[in-house]
Design an enzyme around this catalytic site. Sequence first.
Site, mmCIF file in Angstrom:
data_model
loop_
_atom_site.group_PDB
_atom_site.id
_atom_site.type_symbol
_atom_site.label_atom_id
_atom_site.label_comp_id
_atom_site.label_asym_id
_atom_site.label_seq_id
_atom_site.Cartn_x
_atom_site.Cartn_y
_atom_site.Cartn_z
ATOM 1 N N ASN A 51 0.876 -1.173 0.000
ATOM 2 C CA ASN A 51 0.000 0.000 0.000
ATOM 3 C C ASN A 51 0.915 1.225 0.000
ATOM 4 O OD1 ASN A 51 -1.802 2.070 0.455
ATOM 5 N ND2 ASN A 51 -2.825 1.109 2.186
ATOM 6 N N ARG B 283 -2.616 -1.999 -3.540
ATOM 7 C CA ARG B 283 -3.816 -1.195 -3.373
ATOM 8 C C ARG B 283 -3.721 0.008 -4.309
ATOM 9 N NH1 ARG B 283 -5.136 3.460 0.818
ATOM 10 N NH2 ARG B 283 -7.373 3.655 0.501
ATOM 11 N N HIS C 141 -13.119 2.745 -0.176
ATOM 12 C CA HIS C 141 -13.076 1.734 0.900
ATOM 13 C C HIS C 141 -13.717 0.424 0.455
ATOM 14 C CE1 HIS C 141 -12.967 5.213 4.058
ATOM 15 N NE2 HIS C 141 -11.738 4.834 3.743
ATOM 16 N N ARG D 219 -11.912 15.796 6.925
ATOM 17 C CA ARG D 219 -12.726 16.049 5.736
ATOM 18 C C ARG D 219 -14.164 16.366 6.124
ATOM 19 N NH1 ARG D 219 -11.059 10.736 2.444
ATOM 20 N NH2 ARG D 219 -9.768 10.300 4.265
ATOM 21 N N GLY E 144 -10.849 1.888 12.637
ATOM 22 C CA GLY E 144 -10.368 2.324 13.951
ATOM 23 C C GLY E 144 -11.438 2.803 14.896
ATOM 24 N N GLU F 177 -8.012 -5.302 5.140
ATOM 25 C CA GLU F 177 -7.886 -4.995 3.720
ATOM 26 C C GLU F 177 -6.698 -5.705 3.088
ATOM 27 O OE1 GLU F 177 -9.199 -0.576 2.974
ATOM 28 O OE2 GLU F 177 -8.384 -0.725 5.008
#
Length: 424
Positions: A8, A117, A206, A267, A356, A410
Amino acid sequence: MSAVLVVNSGSSSLKYQLLDADTEEVLASGLIERIGSSTGAGGDQGIATHTVTSAAFRRAESALADGPAAAPTVLDATSTIERAIPDHSAAFEVMLDAFAEYGPTLDEHPPVAVGHRVVHGGARFFEPTLITPLVEINIDELSVLAPLHNPANLAGIRAARKAFPDVPHVAVFDTAFHQTLAPAAFTYAIDAALAEAHRIRRYGFHGTSHKFVSEAAAAYLDRPLDELRQIVFHLGNGASATAIDGGRSVDTSMGLTPLEGLVMGTRSGDLDPAVLFHLARRADMSTGDLDDLLNKRSGLLGLAGVSDMRDIQAGVARGEGAATLAWNVYIHRIRAYAGAYLAQLGGVDVISFTAGVGENAPDVRAGALATLGFAGIEIDHERNAARGRGIRVISTDASRVTVLVVPTNEELEIARQTLDVARA
């Protein structure tokens, strides 16, 4: 023993895992940070941490014992490397040096494939894809839709192909799982010709996590995936919700970019677009200023000055008004999406929380579902408050909807999809 390497790659970091190709056990993992660092006066050093897991130690001991003799309990061992890491090729050299020095050696566990990824696959990639020069060109062209992510993903791919030239490399796209969205779900109501010319539509993100969690939930409940209506909340510093019907994504909160939807660490999530026009006119903010505002100075950080949910909760406990408002806005937005997806699915069988915040904040889970008793959702507060590492039920036995905490993985999902392509 063959393995699969999962990579990643970010703009200034690289995460990796080495997994056994047959047992799916993690043998080692690492994080390389401050890529782009240089030596010299005032130059920052790059930092790499490499962890060899207990599974790798047990395998090594069993091999030395010439058989599967019971090995004593061994803890993970983490080592740290500091040196200049000017680019992603140098980062891969650091990773290879870490495997050589601290183990497990790649001679003993040679990668049969490398999985990558990639954040944005646009409408071109809807499944894991063997990387070729043409695929690299497409990933590069899609950088216009993910300028912070795809260039870094591509840099990692090119460095990895140089380091491992003789094994297949597979791209697993965050957007791929959401390619099942119907036009009604992915279309924005703007000028159709303009949207087509500039590829403006909802893509969702995601996806690797949402796919893994929804499938893990079905397996845990021993129920057919194609019979379940699910809502998955991936709540981390980035956050998204997805409505999943029979294993297929039918609606998701993130859109053209990972900015839309839920309130996140930095965000904004959903916002009236006219706010941008207003700020451009009245505050003389440029496009770059607005991009920085919504992506880096909004969300929890913009509301309360901190982006970590643990700090928000501590502020609420101290009675701080800004933290309390941030908490209420965050929960309000999750409830809004929960209600919307209940309507889109015509009811729900399973709701899962992951990532998380989703895995570790019982107050968030309880608050998000507190008003949904009318839909047959009942949280068992003792189960919800109890700590655990694996999948667990947090709803009551009488709840018509099963509510789960499902730790996401993931890297494992990328490894599985990579091996499917490599072995095809």
